[in-house]
Enzyme design. Structure first.
Site, short mmCIF file in Angstrom:
data_model
loop_
_atom_site.label_atom_id
_atom_site.label_comp_id
_atom_site.label_asym_id
_atom_site.label_seq_id
_atom_site.Cartn_x
_atom_site.Cartn_y
_atom_site.Cartn_z
N THR A 199 0.88 -1.23 0.13
CA THR A 199 -0.08 0.03 0.06
C THR A 199 0.83 1.19 0.04
O THR A 199 2.02 1.12 0.46
CB THR A 199 -0.99 0.12 1.32
OG1 THR A 199 -0.13 -0.04 2.31
CG2 THR A 199 -1.87 -1.04 1.20
N GLU A 243 -4.25 4.62 3.46
CA GLU A 243 -3.28 3.48 2.68
C GLU A 243 -4.05 3.16 1.61
O GLU A 243 -5.27 2.71 1.62
CB GLU A 243 -2.87 2.45 3.47
CG GLU A 243 -1.92 2.72 4.77
CD GLU A 243 -1.51 1.65 5.56
OE1 GLU A 243 -0.87 0.89 5.01
OE2 GLU A 243 -2.19 1.40 6.59
#
Length: 319
Positions: A212, A260
């Site tokens: 991420t 994220e």
């Protein structure tokens, strides 16, 4: 489009113009009515259209600690205004001294001496000057004295968002805080966006096979409620379908709230240090603390599939 920071940035030879003044946080669909009317009137008169706004938000100066979550940073607002045809944006540093200007002094200092306003376009609830003592009626009176027209545009727009409440920045912030990004999108006319620089996090996603981009958001940003969302990550001119996580990573006993984005079906992306934008399309689920890593990984796979389908459907519809 020209961008000015403070009155001293305005060109010395600036001629007459059509002006609108306001915070315009988010440049939502109600704001767009006023700004578009300003641009249209400017075109009719053969003059430039100017938007005057403030930084920081007046509330932070008048009542420190009450700065509202922002729907868009100033550079993003300027981009949206440029798309509407605005010719110049003036960002006025909002200080205690500036807040003490009387309504008449504000108009003379900004609209007359610097922008040479030929017309001023505002919403019906526009207030200005010390203690917000000035309103559109007083503005019209000053217009007769200083030779500028005043046009009041009703920014009333409503829809399903917020149960049919009139669209506003306040309502949009509330919906974002509740995770209702679809409702926020109806008001804004586009997905709610969060921006920031990609920084190194705990890198657990990479270890789990789902890397991420950890976005360090701009201060005072309006961030959606904790949970998982479908949307897009914008980086280096590319819009990439993503599954977005907002929250504290309770499975790992996290305490810091993060944003994220996992870019779907892409490998080898190196985004560290880049300024990126994250657009929130749809709410997928709330934040959950999983009993095992296997359960987390399985659910992340489901989140990615749902996000892939939602973004693909939106792109097929031209959104």
């Amino acid at each position: 489009m020209q961008r000015w920071r403070g009155l001293e940035d305005i060109p010395q030879d600036w001629g007459r113009s059509v002006v609108t003044i306001g915070s315009y946080d988010g440049v939502h669909r109600g704001h767009q009515l006023i700004i578009q009317h300003t641009v249209d009137r400017a075109r009719e008169l053969g003059l430039p259209a100017v938007v005057v706004t403030f930084d920081p938000h007046p509330k932070e100066v008048l009542r420190p600690g009450t700065h509202p979550p922002l729907l868009a940073p100033h550079h993003r607002r300027a981009e949206l205004m440029a798309e509407l045809g605005v010719d110049a944006v003036l960002v006025l540093p909002f200080t205690t001294e500036f807040s003490n200007l009387s309504p008449a002094d504000f108009i003379v200092k900004v609209l007359i001496d610097k922008l040479h306003a030929k017309a001023v376009v505002e919403g019906p609830n526009f207030r200005f000057g010390h203690r917000a003592a000035g309103d559109v009626v007083y503005l019209a009176e000053l217009g007769k004295t200083y030779d500028f027209e005043v046009e009041v545009v009703d920014l009333f727009v409503s829809g399903e968002a917020g149960g049919g409440q009139p669209f506003s920045s306040t309502l949009t912030r509330r919906l974002v805080a509740e995770g209702d990004v679809a409702g926020a999108m109806e008001i804004l006319g586009r997905p709610h966006r969060v921006e920031g620089v990609v920084v190194r996090g705990a890198q657990r996603g990479r270890e789990l096979g789902v890397p991420t981009a950890n976005v360090e958001t701009i201060p005072h940003t309006a961030i959606p409620a904790d949970g998982v969302y479908a949307g897009w990550l914008h980086a280096q001119g590319e819009r990439m379908p993503s599954a977005i996580s907002v929250g504290t990573n309770p499975t790992f006993d996290g305490t810091e709230r993060t944003v994220e984005a996992h870019v779907i079906d892409r490998v080898g992306l190196d985004l560290y240090g880049l300024h990126v934008a994250v657009d929130f399309l749809a709410y997928v689920r709330g934040q959950v603390k999983f009993d095992s890593l296997d359960a987390l990984i399985e659910r992340m796979g489901e989140d990615i599939k749902v996000s892939r389908d939602l973004t693909a459907e939106a792109e097929a519809e031209g959104r």
